[in-house]
Design an enzyme around this catalytic site. Structure first.
Site, mmCIF file in Angstrom:
data_model
loop_
_atom_site.group_PDB
_atom_site.id
_atom_site.type_symbol
_atom_site.label_atom_id
_atom_site.label_comp_id
_atom_site.label_asym_id
_atom_site.label_seq_id
_atom_site.Cartn_x
_atom_site.Cartn_y
_atom_site.Cartn_z
ATOM 1 N N ASP A 56 -30.221 -73.098 -50.831
ATOM 2 C CA ASP A 56 -31.263 -73.543 -49.905
ATOM 3 C C ASP A 56 -30.596 -73.975 -48.597
ATOM 4 O OD1 ASP A 56 -30.121 -76.081 -50.468
ATOM 5 O OD2 ASP A 56 -31.528 -76.352 -52.126
ATOM 6 N N ASP A 58 -30.449 -76.971 -45.857
ATOM 7 C CA ASP A 58 -30.809 -78.348 -45.516
ATOM 8 C C ASP A 58 -30.619 -78.551 -44.027
ATOM 9 O OD1 ASP A 58 -31.145 -79.245 -48.317
ATOM 10 O OD2 ASP A 58 -29.007 -78.809 -48.422
ATOM 11 N N ASP A 138 -21.204 -86.914 -49.120
ATOM 12 C CA ASP A 138 -20.268 -87.102 -50.226
ATOM 13 C C ASP A 138 -18.903 -86.442 -49.984
ATOM 14 O OD1 ASP A 138 -21.529 -84.636 -50.493
ATOM 15 O OD2 ASP A 138 -22.268 -84.975 -52.528
HETATM 16 P P1 ATP Z 1 -26.574 -77.124 -53.337
HETATM 17 O O1 ATP Z 1 -27.862 -77.219 -52.561
HETATM 18 O O2 ATP Z 1 -25.900 -75.831 -53.280
HETATM 19 O O3 ATP Z 1 -26.725 -77.656 -54.714
HETATM 20 P P2 ATP Z 1 -25.765 -79.134 -51.458
HETATM 21 O O4 ATP Z 1 -24.412 -79.622 -51.038
HETATM 22 O O5 ATP Z 1 -26.619 -78.549 -50.391
HETATM 23 O O6 ATP Z 1 -25.533 -78.120 -52.651
HETATM 24 P P3 ATP Z 1 -27.903 -80.982 -51.860
HETATM 25 O O7 ATP Z 1 -28.200 -81.794 -53.057
HETATM 26 O O8 ATP Z 1 -28.854 -79.932 -51.420
HETATM 27 O O9 ATP Z 1 -26.473 -80.333 -52.154
HETATM 28 O O10 ATP Z 1 -27.614 -82.006 -50.675
HETATM 29 C C1 ATP Z 1 -27.464 -81.600 -49.329
HETATM 30 C C2 ATP Z 1 -26.385 -82.421 -48.659
HETATM 31 O O11 ATP Z 1 -26.741 -83.808 -48.672
HETATM 32 C C3 ATP Z 1 -25.019 -82.381 -49.320
HETATM 33 O O12 ATP Z 1 -24.267 -81.285 -48.900
HETATM 34 C C4 ATP Z 1 -24.404 -83.688 -48.894
HETATM 35 O O13 ATP Z 1 -23.911 -83.604 -47.580
HETATM 36 C C5 ATP Z 1 -25.596 -84.618 -48.892
HETATM 37 N N1 ATP Z 1 -25.751 -85.305 -50.194
HETATM 38 C C6 ATP Z 1 -26.523 -84.924 -51.231
HETATM 39 N N2 ATP Z 1 -26.430 -85.769 -52.261
HETATM 40 C C7 ATP Z 1 -25.576 -86.741 -51.868
HETATM 41 C C8 ATP Z 1 -25.069 -87.913 -52.477
HETATM 42 N N3 ATP Z 1 -25.430 -88.242 -53.713
HETATM 43 N N4 ATP Z 1 -24.215 -88.679 -51.758
HETATM 44 C C9 ATP Z 1 -23.850 -88.333 -50.504
HETATM 45 N N5 ATP Z 1 -24.276 -87.242 -49.884
HETATM 46 C C10 ATP Z 1 -25.137 -86.443 -50.537
HETATM 47 MG MG MG Z 2 -28.650 -77.919 -50.620
#
Ligand code: ATP
Ligand code: MG
Length: 450
Positions: A56, A58, A138
């Protein structure tokens, strides 16, 4: 104390607008035209740089959720812990967050920010600058920002170098960051498995000791996280990493009691088969369901407890199976809130394991028409890969499925009443009425309780 920002201009990086979904672009452009900063961030940027298709996209902006809502008629605000805007295009939802700030600046109101005694963030709605936002993310590889204004890429914590080196590195002090949000430990495992990154030594070091903090995470959030851990095509690797880092036991305490140091018990081999099977299905774009995963995961517990109950009582096998099933699910949902629609499928897959051996008369036909037959048969096949005694039964059902109506009747009329490997006898009338319980003889030896 953010690091130096490194900016790559449009021609210095590989991300192109063609790789970004139309809906995400629409949102980015609208924000930008309305005078706000707008960036693609997180997994979208990271995965594109790795040459992978993002799950996705963000978006992050300096507009507040209320300002975002005013820009988009198809927008709803969600989340308490993190207040976010969802811009909805049919089934596609674009998540838009506002830059997060630091807590110590505004901590007078519980509605804006709050922290538990263990250092866990309970509310996180302080807005800030892009630098602060980057520091709150993170991993360094998740703190890369793609600007829609000039298509430049902004790296605040060395994420680009870490991507090149294949390293997963937390931003800031690892122990503090895991205490703030213990789910970050699971995210470390997930990204390591999915993206083939190595967790850096300093980011890995505190995990074993802090793993028990997962007990404080709401079970509903852990259910969501386990879906991402086990349904994303890297379940086997994820499982090994979770075990290696001591994160498996806090998630699945009953299952953990069955694990061996050598990792070669029949149940462990069965579980590995099931996880491999899930990964293969994801790779082939076939549907996967959490019900099958939880059925496999808890199967060893159900088998063992069913035997325990049989040894401790005179209940018929069907009843000990039911008791074991209920116990396994009741215990598991204390840590992970598996929704009822899935636990009911889990139960059916298990109950059908008990029924599939009994095929005579009209039974085979009824079983074959059962909505969970296919899942139950797949499950039986997996069991058969470890337990050779199920071979005949699997063969029989494989033939039955291939056969026409006449051949099916023929097969059913020749089926053995009970096959080996079944915990049940062939008395369906016994199923409903629990026998009156005999008082247990104190001298009765306890067999097979090991
Ligand atoms: P994917 O969507 O492929 O699972 P993602 O890195 O995009 O991976 P998301 O859960 O969509 O993960 O979160 C988007 C972004 O928000 C992350 O890349 C990170 O920068 C931030 N983020 C998400 N969860 C946390 C957390 N628990 N602590 C700190 N930052 C976070
Ligand atoms: Mg994501």
């Amino acid at each position: 104390m953010a690091d130096e920002r490194r900016i790559l201009t449009r021609d210095q990086h590989s991300i192109s607008r063609r790789q970004i979904s139309d809906n995400a672009l629409k949102v980015l452009y609208r924000l930008n035209k309305s005078g706000y900063d707008a960036y693609l961030v997180g997994g979208g940027v990271r995965d594109l740089l790795l040459g992978k298709q993002p799950k996705d996209f963000d978006i992050v902006t300096d507009a507040t959720p209320e300002q975002i809502k005013r820009l988009f008629s198809n927008c709803r605000l969600v989340g308490r812990r993190f207040r976010l805007a969802h811009v909805v295009f049919g089934r596609d939802v674009i998540e838009v967050a506002t830059f997060r700030g630091h807590h110590h600046k505004v901590n007078t109101s519980k509605h804006i920010s709050s922290q538990s005694d263990e250092g866990m963030l309970l509310r996180d709605n302080v807005y800030g600058t892009i630098e602060e936002d980057a520091e709150r993310r993170d991993f360094t590889v998740n703190a890369l920002y793609y600007s829609i204004k000039d298509f430049s890429l902004h790296d605040f914590h060395g994420g680009l170098d870490d991507l090149d080196a294949g390293t997963l590195e937390l931003i800031g002090d690892p122990e503090t960051r895991y205490r703030e949000d213990p789910v970050r430990m699971l995210r470390a495992i997930r990204f390591a498995a999915k993206l083939d990154l190595n967790i850096s030594e300093r980011s890995a070091a505190p995990i074993r000791e802090l793993a028990p903090l997962l007990q404080d995470i709401p079970p509903a959030r852990l259910f969501e996280e386990t879906l991402k851990l086990f349904q994303a095509g890297h379940a086997l690797k994820t499982y090994h990493l979770l075990r290696e880092y001591g994160l498996f036991a806090p998630l699945f305490p009953q299952v953990a009691t069955l694990l061996t140091k050598e990792n070669n018990s029949p149940f462990e081999r069965f579980l590995e088969q099931a996880l491999t099977n899930t990964d293969d299905r994801v790779a082939a774009d076939l549907p996967v369901t959490p019900a099958f995963f939880y059925a496999a995961l808890l199967w060893g517990v159900v088998e063992k407890r069913s035997r325990d109950f049989a040894n401790e009582s005179t209940l018929p096998p069907q009843d000990t199976l039911l008791l074991a099933m209920n116990e396994a699910i009741d215990q598991q949902i204390k840590t992970i809130a598996i929704p009822r629609r899935f636990t009911s499928d889990v139960r059916e897959i298990w109950l059908l394991q008990d029924r599939l051996p009994r095929r005579s008369g009209k039974r085979a036909e009824r079983l074959f028409a059962h909505p969970r037959f296919r899942a139950a048969f797949d499950f039986l096949e997996l069991r058969g890969r470890i337990d050779g005694r199920l071979k005949e039964l699997i063969q029989w059902w494989a033939e039955y499925q291939q056969a026409n109506a006449g051949q099916r009747d023929e097969l059913a009329s020749h089926s053995p009443a009970v096959a080996h490997g079944s915990p049940a006898d062939d008395e369906p009338s016994e199923r409903a009425k629990p026998r009156r319980r005999r008082r247990r003889s104190p001298r009765r030896p306890k067999e097979g309780a090991a």
